[in-house]
Design an enzyme around this catalytic site. Structure first.
Site, short mmCIF file in Angstrom:
data_model
loop_
_atom_site.label_atom_id
_atom_site.label_comp_id
_atom_site.label_asym_id
_atom_site.label_seq_id
_atom_site.Cartn_x
_atom_site.Cartn_y
_atom_site.Cartn_z
N HIS A 37 0.84 -1.21 0.00
CA HIS A 37 0.00 0.00 0.00
C HIS A 37 0.88 1.26 0.00
O HIS A 37 0.61 2.22 -0.72
CB HIS A 37 -0.87 0.05 1.26
CG HIS A 37 -1.87 -1.06 1.39
ND1 HIS A 37 -1.82 -1.99 2.41
CD2 HIS A 37 -2.96 -1.38 0.65
CE1 HIS A 37 -2.84 -2.82 2.30
NE2 HIS A 37 -3.55 -2.49 1.24
N SER A 185 0.05 -8.85 1.71
CA SER A 185 -1.41 -8.80 1.78
C SER A 185 -1.81 -8.54 3.22
O SER A 185 -1.15 -9.05 4.14
CB SER A 185 -2.00 -10.14 1.32
OG SER A 185 -3.33 -10.25 1.75
N SER A 186 -2.87 -7.77 3.41
CA SER A 186 -3.33 -7.52 4.78
C SER A 186 -3.70 -8.84 5.45
O SER A 186 -3.57 -9.00 6.65
CB SER A 186 -4.56 -6.61 4.75
OG SER A 186 -4.24 -5.42 4.06
N ARG A 187 -4.18 -9.79 4.63
CA ARG A 187 -4.60 -11.08 5.20
C ARG A 187 -3.41 -11.92 5.69
O ARG A 187 -3.61 -12.87 6.44
CB ARG A 187 -5.42 -11.87 4.18
CG ARG A 187 -6.80 -11.26 3.91
CD ARG A 187 -7.61 -12.10 2.94
NE ARG A 187 -8.96 -11.60 2.76
CZ ARG A 187 -9.33 -10.70 1.85
NH1 ARG A 187 -8.42 -10.20 1.03
NH2 ARG A 187 -10.57 -10.31 1.75
P1 AMP Z 1 -6.65 -3.69 -0.22
O1 AMP Z 1 -6.43 -2.86 1.00
O2 AMP Z 1 -6.22 -5.11 -0.07
O3 AMP Z 1 -8.03 -3.52 -0.78
O4 AMP Z 1 -5.67 -3.10 -1.31
C1 AMP Z 1 -5.69 -1.74 -1.65
C2 AMP Z 1 -4.87 -1.56 -2.89
O5 AMP Z 1 -3.53 -1.98 -2.65
C3 AMP Z 1 -5.38 -2.42 -4.05
O6 AMP Z 1 -5.31 -1.67 -5.24
C4 AMP Z 1 -4.44 -3.58 -4.06
O7 AMP Z 1 -4.29 -4.17 -5.34
C5 AMP Z 1 -3.15 -2.92 -3.61
N1 AMP Z 1 -2.23 -3.91 -3.06
C6 AMP Z 1 -2.51 -4.88 -2.15
N2 AMP Z 1 -1.44 -5.64 -1.92
C7 AMP Z 1 -0.43 -5.15 -2.69
C8 AMP Z 1 0.94 -5.50 -2.90
N3 AMP Z 1 1.50 -6.53 -2.26
N4 AMP Z 1 1.65 -4.77 -3.76
C9 AMP Z 1 1.09 -3.72 -4.42
N5 AMP Z 1 -0.18 -3.34 -4.27
C10 AMP Z 1 -0.94 -4.03 -3.41
#
Ligand code: AMP
Length: 281
Positions: A37, A185-187
């Protein structure tokens, strides 16, 4: 960093910025921020006068209630990380602010959401399209930034923006990985150290498949090989391993005449569902 929880003052603030000619870069997230992020935020900071990050765990895109319940929420740490990065504005509304009334609109992206995530997470992309539409209307950014990790989401948002003439440029940022190769990943926060190790199979299988395809193996054979790798790991459950055209997401039968193929995988590691992808070339 300015923090807004309500739409009206946030809009008024941004209107002033736009009227004074400042370009707004927007990074929508669900929080529990990691280096992936923050890399996106950094890109926006480099390219715009004002960078807005949003943190909103959007209930309408969760097809699995347990996933929504257990989704990590770390607002305090997120605010600190964004401040350290130099992010200008954070929008973190409550659910009642974003959904004043029950939304009845549904999105159908035809073939784009009949594969991969769309098959395994019914309604997911309708919820994504709904919240992204709302956010784009509220923020009216010049550029909105997304991660390549969610490639299908990016393809769908691109379709949404073109179909509905949103006045925004979309950019996709390469996936940021841990040193091991595991996509951030947040997960991942929900994984035990042992599971984190096991989760590496997502990335290693993508790489192995890529090598096999580049060496001339047939797609069907490659899929069988990847499926057998996952079957050897009782704690992992493969949902799909697809090789698709990265533009229209059509599953490919052979890679020779395909335009820019992308390999995509989704699997459960214990109770945690992870995705990853890799371009073939
Ligand atoms: P999320 O909070 O998971 O909904 O992700 C928010 C944004 O961050 C989305 O556009 C995701 O594709 C991006 N994102 C999540 N993980 C990554 C990562 N490891 N590298 C780059 N972008 C990411």
């Amino acid at each position: 960093m300015q923090i807004f929880r309500e739409i009206h003052p946030f809009r008024a603030f941004l209107l002033e910025k736009r009227l004074s000619g400042q370009s707004i870069g927007f990074v929508p997230t669900m929080g529990a921020l990691h280096r992936g992020h923050l890399q996106i935020v950094r890109t926006s900071l480099n390219e715009n006068q004002v960078t807005v990050c949003s943190i909103f765990v959007n209930p309408t895109q969760f097809n699995n209630p347990q996933d929504l319940l257990k989704y990590p929420r770390t607002l305090e740490a997120d605010v600190a990380a964004l401040e350290k990065e130099g992010c200008d504005v954070l929008f973190c509304p409550d659910v009642e602010v974003m959904y004043k009334q029950e939304s009845l609109i549904r999105f159908d992206f035809g073939p784009l959401d009949k594969v991969m995530e769309g098959t395994f997470r019914p309604g997911h992309f309708s919820g994504v399209a709904l919240v992204v539409s709302k956010l784009l209307h509220i923020v009216e950014p010049a550029v909105a930034y997304f991660g390549q990790k969610d490639w299908q989401q990016f393809a769908i948002i691109r379709q949404l923006v073109n179909d509905l003439n949103f006045n925004v440029e979309l950019k996709s940022i390469p996936t940021v990985r841990e040193e091991s190769g595991l996509a951030m990943s947040s997960r991942n926060m929900r994984l035990t150290p042992a599971q984190r190790q096991k989760a590496l199979l997502l990335f290693t299988s993508l790489n192995e498949a890529k090598q096999l395809l580049l060496n001339g193996s047939e797609i069907q054979k490659v899929k069988e090989r990847i499926s057998s790798l996952f079957k050897n790991e009782p704690e992992l459950k493969l949902e799909y391993f697809e090789i698709v055209n990265s533009e229209n997401l059509k599953p490919l039968e052979c890679v020779e005449d395909a335009v820019n193929p992308i390999l995509c995988v989704a699997a459960f590691v214990g109770e945690v569902r992870l995705i990853d992808n890799l371009f073939l070339y």
